[in-house]
Scaffold this motif. Sequence first.
Motif, short mmCIF file in Angstrom:
data_model
loop_
_atom_site.label_atom_id
_atom_site.label_comp_id
_atom_site.label_asym_id
_atom_site.label_seq_id
_atom_site.Cartn_x
_atom_site.Cartn_y
_atom_site.Cartn_z
N MET A 41 -24.77 88.59 9.45
CA MET A 41 -26.08 88.10 9.85
C MET A 41 -26.18 88.08 11.37
SD MET A 41 -27.08 84.73 7.67
CE MET A 41 -28.71 84.83 7.04
N THR A 42 -27.31 88.52 11.86
CA THR A 42 -27.53 88.46 13.29
C THR A 42 -27.94 87.05 13.69
OG1 THR A 42 -29.86 89.03 13.13
CG2 THR A 42 -28.29 90.87 13.30
N ARG A 43 -27.88 86.78 14.96
CA ARG A 43 -28.23 85.44 15.45
C ARG A 43 -29.69 85.10 15.11
NH1 ARG A 43 -26.36 81.58 18.80
NH2 ARG A 43 -27.84 80.49 20.12
N SER A 44 -30.59 86.05 15.24
CA SER A 44 -32.00 85.77 14.96
C SER A 44 -32.21 85.49 13.46
CB SER A 44 -32.89 86.93 15.42
OG SER A 44 -32.57 88.11 14.72
N GLU A 45 -31.48 86.20 12.59
CA GLU A 45 -31.57 85.93 11.16
C GLU A 45 -31.06 84.53 10.84
OE1 GLU A 45 -29.25 89.21 9.73
OE2 GLU A 45 -31.03 90.39 9.21
N LYS A 46 -29.97 84.13 11.49
CA LYS A 46 -29.43 82.79 11.29
C LYS A 46 -30.43 81.73 11.75
CE LYS A 46 -24.56 84.05 11.68
NZ LYS A 46 -23.34 83.91 12.48
N GLU A 47 -31.06 81.97 12.91
CA GLU A 47 -32.04 81.02 13.42
C GLU A 47 -33.23 80.89 12.48
OE1 GLU A 47 -32.89 82.50 17.33
OE2 GLU A 47 -31.09 81.59 18.19
N GLN A 48 -33.67 82.02 11.93
CA GLN A 48 -34.78 82.01 10.99
C GLN A 48 -34.40 81.26 9.71
OE1 GLN A 48 -36.17 85.90 9.88
NE2 GLN A 48 -37.73 85.10 8.50
N LEU A 49 -33.18 81.49 9.20
CA LEU A 49 -32.70 80.81 8.01
C LEU A 49 -32.61 79.30 8.24
CD1 LEU A 49 -31.52 80.80 5.15
CD2 LEU A 49 -29.28 81.22 6.17
N VAL A 50 -32.09 78.90 9.39
CA VAL A 50 -31.98 77.47 9.71
C VAL A 50 -33.37 76.84 9.80
CG1 VAL A 50 -31.33 75.83 11.53
CG2 VAL A 50 -29.72 77.59 10.81
N GLU A 109 -36.12 77.84 8.22
CA GLU A 109 -36.64 77.76 6.85
C GLU A 109 -36.01 76.59 6.09
OE1 GLU A 109 -35.99 81.52 4.95
OE2 GLU A 109 -37.26 82.60 6.36
N LEU A 110 -34.68 76.47 6.19
CA LEU A 110 -33.99 75.39 5.50
C LEU A 110 -34.37 74.03 6.07
CD1 LEU A 110 -30.39 76.86 4.97
CD2 LEU A 110 -32.14 76.45 3.25
N SER A 111 -34.53 73.94 7.37
CA SER A 111 -34.93 72.67 8.00
C SER A 111 -36.28 72.21 7.45
CB SER A 111 -35.01 72.82 9.52
OG SER A 111 -33.76 73.13 10.06
N ALA A 150 -33.65 68.31 10.05
CA ALA A 150 -34.51 67.59 9.10
C ALA A 150 -34.38 66.08 9.25
CB ALA A 150 -34.17 68.00 7.67
N GLY A 151 -33.50 65.64 10.13
CA GLY A 151 -33.34 64.21 10.39
C GLY A 151 -32.37 63.52 9.45
N VAL A 152 -31.46 64.27 8.85
CA VAL A 152 -30.48 63.70 7.92
C VAL A 152 -29.09 63.86 8.53
CG1 VAL A 152 -29.48 63.85 5.62
CG2 VAL A 152 -31.92 64.29 5.95
N GLU A 153 -28.40 62.75 8.66
CA GLU A 153 -27.04 62.76 9.21
C GLU A 153 -26.06 62.29 8.14
OE1 GLU A 153 -26.14 63.60 12.41
OE2 GLU A 153 -28.19 64.01 13.04
N GLY A 154 -24.84 62.79 8.17
CA GLY A 154 -23.79 62.30 7.30
C GLY A 154 -23.52 63.11 6.05
#
Length: 162
Positions: free
Chosen positions: A1-10, A12-14, A65-69
């Motif tokens: 995965m490229t860095r931009s793909e990882k950023e996009q995935l993060v 989306e997941l966030s 997303a504001g979730v820790e732990g």
Amino acid sequence: MTRSEKEQLVAELSDAFKDAGSVVICDFKGMSVKELEEFRKIGYEAGLGARIVKNTLAQIAFKNAGVEGVELRETNMAVWGEDPIATAKAVAKYAKENEKFVIKGGVIGGEVVDAAKIIEYSKLLGREELLGMLLSVWTAPIRNMVCGLDNLAKKKAEEEAA
């Protein structure tokens, strides 16, 4: 995965984790692709999102997303949905059917929970069942009155026939 793909995935997941009522983390080690697709189909029908994701990317998404732990180790699949009970029910049902699919923990309402708590949620009545019970309680007085009037009319008809 490229860095931009990882950023996009993060990103989306966030967004998905932020909007979700619950996120369940499951271990899928040893499952075949066919079994994973079977679970994804069940999840899709229940309105759930599911994604196999690297731990570091999932950690960043949870943090955004504001979730820790949330502790992520080994292989993980994130399953999320708006209704915490429906999400827990779908995941727990599939975990019963497939012993390789293991619930590790997750997040419900912004609170980090363990697998036991998710299984407890799966045993609760769902939204539809609760609405059905509420509707039954609301209609009980009218239903009882109608049955009483019907019985009274039958009794009167029997008396007139005799």
